[in-house]
Design a protein around this motif. Structure first.
Motif, PDB file in Angstrom:
ATOM      1  N   ARG A 328    -118.469  -5.717 -35.083  1.00 25.72           N
ATOM      2  CA  ARG A 328    -118.257  -4.527 -34.254  1.00 25.72           C
ATOM      3  C   ARG A 328    -117.961  -4.861 -32.803  1.00 25.72           C
ATOM      4  O   ARG A 328    -117.027  -4.318 -32.198  1.00 25.72           O
ATOM      5  CB  ARG A 328    -119.494  -3.623 -34.324  1.00 25.72           C
ATOM      6  N   ASP A 329    -118.736  -5.748 -32.213  1.00 25.91           N
ATOM      7  CA  ASP A 329    -118.592  -6.015 -30.783  1.00 25.91           C
ATOM      8  C   ASP A 329    -117.278  -6.715 -30.451  1.00 25.91           C
ATOM      9  O   ASP A 329    -116.770  -6.583 -29.331  1.00 25.91           O
ATOM     10  CB  ASP A 329    -119.779  -6.831 -30.269  1.00 25.91           C
ATOM     11  N   GLU A 330    -116.716  -7.431 -31.403  1.00 28.25           N
ATOM     12  CA  GLU A 330    -115.405  -8.032 -31.164  1.00 28.25           C
ATOM     13  C   GLU A 330    -114.336  -6.948 -31.059  1.00 28.25           C
ATOM     14  O   GLU A 330    -113.431  -7.031 -30.213  1.00 28.25           O
ATOM     15  CB  GLU A 330    -115.067  -9.016 -32.285  1.00 28.25           C
ATOM     16  N   ILE A 331    -114.434  -5.929 -31.909  1.00 29.93           N
ATOM     17  CA  ILE A 331    -113.485  -4.824 -31.844  1.00 29.93           C
ATOM     18  C   ILE A 331    -113.688  -4.026 -30.561  1.00 29.93           C
ATOM     19  O   ILE A 331    -112.711  -3.635 -29.892  1.00 29.93           O
ATOM     20  CB  ILE A 331    -113.628  -3.910 -33.075  1.00 29.93           C
ATOM     21  N   LEU A 332    -114.937  -3.784 -30.192  1.00 35.40           N
ATOM     22  CA  LEU A 332    -115.220  -3.060 -28.945  1.00 35.40           C
ATOM     23  C   LEU A 332    -114.675  -3.816 -27.739  1.00 35.40           C
ATOM     24  O   LEU A 332    -114.095  -3.209 -26.826  1.00 35.40           O
ATOM     25  CB  LEU A 332    -116.732  -2.850 -28.788  1.00 35.40           C
ATOM     26  N   THR A 333    -114.857  -5.117 -27.729  1.00 37.50           N
ATOM     27  CA  THR A 333    -114.341  -5.925 -26.625  1.00 37.50           C
ATOM     28  C   THR A 333    -112.829  -5.830 -26.536  1.00 37.50           C
ATOM     29  O   THR A 333    -112.257  -5.624 -25.454  1.00 37.50           O
ATOM     30  CB  THR A 333    -114.772  -7.389 -26.795  1.00 37.50           C
ATOM     31  N   PHE A 334    -112.173  -5.943 -27.678  1.00 39.23           N
ATOM     32  CA  PHE A 334    -110.717  -5.879 -27.693  1.00 39.23           C
ATOM     33  C   PHE A 334    -110.221  -4.521 -27.202  1.00 39.23           C
ATOM     34  O   PHE A 334    -109.323  -4.445 -26.349  1.00 39.23           O
ATOM     35  CB  PHE A 334    -110.203  -6.147 -29.111  1.00 39.23           C
ATOM     36  N   LEU A 335    -110.786  -3.434 -27.715  1.00 35.19           N
ATOM     37  CA  LEU A 335    -110.329  -2.101 -27.329  1.00 35.19           C
ATOM     38  C   LEU A 335    -110.553  -1.843 -25.843  1.00 35.19           C
ATOM     39  O   LEU A 335    -109.661  -1.361 -25.137  1.00 35.19           O
ATOM     40  CB  LEU A 335    -111.044  -1.040 -28.163  1.00 35.19           C
ATOM     41  N   ASN A 336    -111.744  -2.154 -25.356  1.00 32.81           N
ATOM     42  CA  ASN A 336    -112.042  -1.897 -23.944  1.00 32.81           C
ATOM     43  C   ASN A 336    -111.276  -2.814 -23.012  1.00 32.81           C
ATOM     44  O   ASN A 336    -110.854  -2.391 -21.930  1.00 32.81           O
ATOM     45  CB  ASN A 336    -113.545  -1.998 -23.710  1.00 32.81           C
ATOM     46  N   ASP A 337    -111.057  -4.067 -23.420  1.00 35.04           N
ATOM     47  CA  ASP A 337    -110.233  -4.971 -22.613  1.00 35.04           C
ATOM     48  C   ASP A 337    -108.807  -4.457 -22.491  1.00 35.04           C
ATOM     49  O   ASP A 337    -108.112  -4.739 -21.503  1.00 35.04           O
ATOM     50  CB  ASP A 337    -110.219  -6.375 -23.225  1.00 35.04           C
ATOM     51  N   ASN A 338    -108.379  -3.695 -23.494  1.00 31.65           N
ATOM     52  CA  ASN A 338    -107.018  -3.154 -23.495  1.00 31.65           C
ATOM     53  C   ASN A 338    -106.988  -1.697 -23.048  1.00 31.65           C
ATOM     54  O   ASN A 338    -106.033  -0.965 -23.333  1.00 31.65           O
ATOM     55  CB  ASN A 338    -106.408  -3.305 -24.890  1.00 31.65           C
ATOM     56  N   HIS A 339    -108.050  -1.284 -22.332  1.00 31.71           N
ATOM     57  CA  HIS A 339    -108.109   0.022 -21.666  1.00 31.71           C
ATOM     58  C   HIS A 339    -108.153   1.203 -22.639  1.00 31.71           C
ATOM     59  O   HIS A 339    -107.740   2.309 -22.290  1.00 31.71           O
ATOM     60  CB  HIS A 339    -106.934   0.200 -20.694  1.00 31.71           C
ATOM     61  N   ILE A 340    -108.657   0.968 -23.852  1.00 28.93           N
ATOM     62  CA  ILE A 340    -108.962   2.043 -24.796  1.00 28.93           C
ATOM     63  C   ILE A 340    -110.482   2.186 -24.782  1.00 28.93           C
ATOM     64  O   ILE A 340    -111.186   1.434 -25.453  1.00 28.93           O
ATOM     65  CB  ILE A 340    -108.441   1.729 -26.215  1.00 28.93           C
ATOM     66  N   LEU A 341    -110.982   3.105 -23.979  1.00 29.66           N
ATOM     67  CA  LEU A 341    -112.426   3.209 -23.785  1.00 29.66           C
ATOM     68  C   LEU A 341    -113.085   3.621 -25.100  1.00 29.66           C
ATOM     69  O   LEU A 341    -112.818   4.700 -25.633  1.00 29.66           O
ATOM     70  CB  LEU A 341    -112.745   4.224 -22.688  1.00 29.66           C
ATOM     71  N   SER A 342    -113.928   2.748 -25.616  1.00 25.79           N
ATOM     72  CA  SER A 342    -114.578   2.961 -26.905  1.00 25.79           C
ATOM     73  C   SER A 342    -116.043   2.570 -26.788  1.00 25.79           C
ATOM     74  O   SER A 342    -116.417   1.756 -25.946  1.00 25.79           O
ATOM     75  CB  SER A 342    -113.897   2.122 -27.994  1.00 25.79           C
ATOM     76  N   ARG A 343    -116.873   3.167 -27.643  1.00 24.17           N
ATOM     77  CA  ARG A 343    -118.309   2.947 -27.559  1.00 24.17           C
ATOM     78  C   ARG A 343    -118.912   2.801 -28.949  1.00 24.17           C
ATOM     79  O   ARG A 343    -118.434   3.405 -29.910  1.00 24.17           O
ATOM     80  CB  ARG A 343    -118.981   4.137 -26.850  1.00 24.17           C
ATOM     81  N   PRO A 344    -120.003   2.038 -29.066  1.00 30.33           N
ATOM     82  CA  PRO A 344    -120.734   2.012 -30.332  1.00 30.33           C
ATOM     83  C   PRO A 344    -121.592   3.259 -30.453  1.00 30.33           C
ATOM     84  O   PRO A 344    -121.752   4.017 -29.483  1.00 30.33           O
ATOM     85  CB  PRO A 344    -121.615   0.772 -30.183  1.00 30.33           C
TER      86      PRO A 344
END
Length: 389
Positions: A328-344
């Motif tokens: 999960r945290d790898e996907i969260l890191t990728f999305l947020n690094d690419n300016h798609i604000l996402s949360r668990p």
């Protein structure tokens, strides 16, 4: 990250028409400006004013209950809802561990104890089968009240929470409350506009709480409401949330410990404008869910969480579920690094140090779901699929 996820990021940015996509933004236009300006011009911007009364009446009508009492936030609403429902010092209150911390905090404000229950994979809310099994094992009815055989404490109330706006299995939970002499208090903070078998959430509990925080489907900036069909409880809630002041032309007489939880008139003015748009917002949220569902079909091992059977959800936050191939945290890191604000989803309450010693059932689903869920951008007013939402 593989090309499927790169394409997903690009698709989200293209749909919203911006490089940075927040998780959830409110929608305001001339109607909010009109009502708030009118409120300012009257001079009645604080805890008394016509917009508070109007907001309460219109909200009650929308939810389908007799009364609504507007307060400063959803946590305050739940605090008072529990208090007027009869929760007292050292009582236990059943609730999901998979919830926002406010649910557990409101219980502790009364000196009561959260008691955590596992959730269903189908609703993300309390699993009635697991709850029944747990109560049969560790609880007993004595003199018409339910007690925890292990702690000796009274179990007073059940607080289901409608996660991300998706209703729980209310018929089954209502039946369990009847069987075990529990008071049902719905945490409907996230579910304004959600229905279970045609009836609005928040209308099943003896008393329930709704939130209008800035990220909710409608907002009053901050704000919440207590809703109920019990006129006497509504009057008591209004009294407690206005510092328990006895009505008088000038005297300051207070007949019990009260709370300064009143919603300001200026916030209610904002809420009145937002409430007028709620049916439109609900339709837009549903269209957004359909669009996101199309986009993630290209992502292997990912599915969109959809409304449970016999329910109409408000789809407040779009929720994707990852299978076991992902961290999960790898996907969260990728999305947020690419300016798609996402949360668990929230850390389960039983995993927080402040609640680690609270009673609980087995929490297998809670711990599994917590590792797999991500909320992705859910604002409903941007350009999606070529239509202006």
């Amino acid at each position: 990250m593989n090309t499927q996820w790169v394409q997903f990021v690009n698709d989200i940015k293209a749909q919203y028409g911006k490089d940075f996509v927040p998780l959830h933004e409110p929608t305001f236009n001339d109607k909010e400006i009109e009502y708030v300006t009118d409120c300012v011009k009257t001079g009645w911007v604080s805890s008394v004013g016509a917009y508070v009364t109007r907001f309460e009446e219109e909200l009650a009508k929308f939810v389908g209950v007799k009364r609504a009492v507007a307060v400063v936030n959803g946590t305050a609403a739940l605090h008072i809802a529990l208090k007027i429902a009869g929760v007292e010092l050292e009582d236990e209150v059943l609730m999901p561990s998979l919830t926002f911390v406010a649910t557990a905090n409101a219980v502790t404000y009364l000196g009561a104890v959260p008691h955590f229950i596992d959730v269903s994979m189908d609703t993300l809310g309390i699993d009635p089968i697991k709850l029944k099994s747990h109560l049969n094992r560790m609880a007993e009815i004595r003199n018409g009240e339910l007690f925890n055989k292990e702690t000796g404490r009274r179990i007073k109330a059940l607080v289901p929470m409608h996660t991300f706006g998706h209703p729980v299995e209310l018929d089954e939970l209502v039946a369990l409350c009847d069987t075990y002499n529990l008071v049902l208090v719905e945490d409907a903070a996230e579910s304004l506009g959600s229905y279970y078998k045609g009836k609005h959430t928040g209308g099943f509990g003896k008393v329930s709480a709704i939130s209008f925080n800035g990220n909710k489907i409608i907002t009053t900036g901050g704000g919440g409401a207590i809703v109920t069909d019990d006129e006497a409880l509504a009057d008591y809630a209004k009294h407690l949330t206005t510092t328990a002041k006895v009505p008088h032309r000038w005297e300051y007489e207070h007949d019990e410990i009260g709370y300064n939880y009143r919603m300001p008139n200026i916030n209610a003015a904002l809420g009145c404008a937002q409430l007028e748009k709620l049916p439109e917002f609900l339709q837009q949220k549903r269209e957004l869910a359909n669009k996101i569902g199309q986009l993630i079909t290209e992502l292997e091992g990912v599915k969109l969480f959809k409304e449970p059977t016999n329910c109409s959800s408000n789809y407040w936050l779009q929720t994707i579920i990852l299978d076991e191939r992902y961290k999960r945290d790898e996907i969260l890191t990728f999305l947020n690094d690419n300016h798609i604000l996402s949360r668990p989803i929230w850390k389960p309450m039983h995993q927080l140090n402040i609640f680690r010693n609270c009673p609980k059932s087995t929490l297998v689903n809670t711990e599994l779901i917590q590792k797999r869920i991500i909320n992705i951008p859910s604002s409903c007013f941007k350009r999606i699929g070529g239509s202006e939402l």
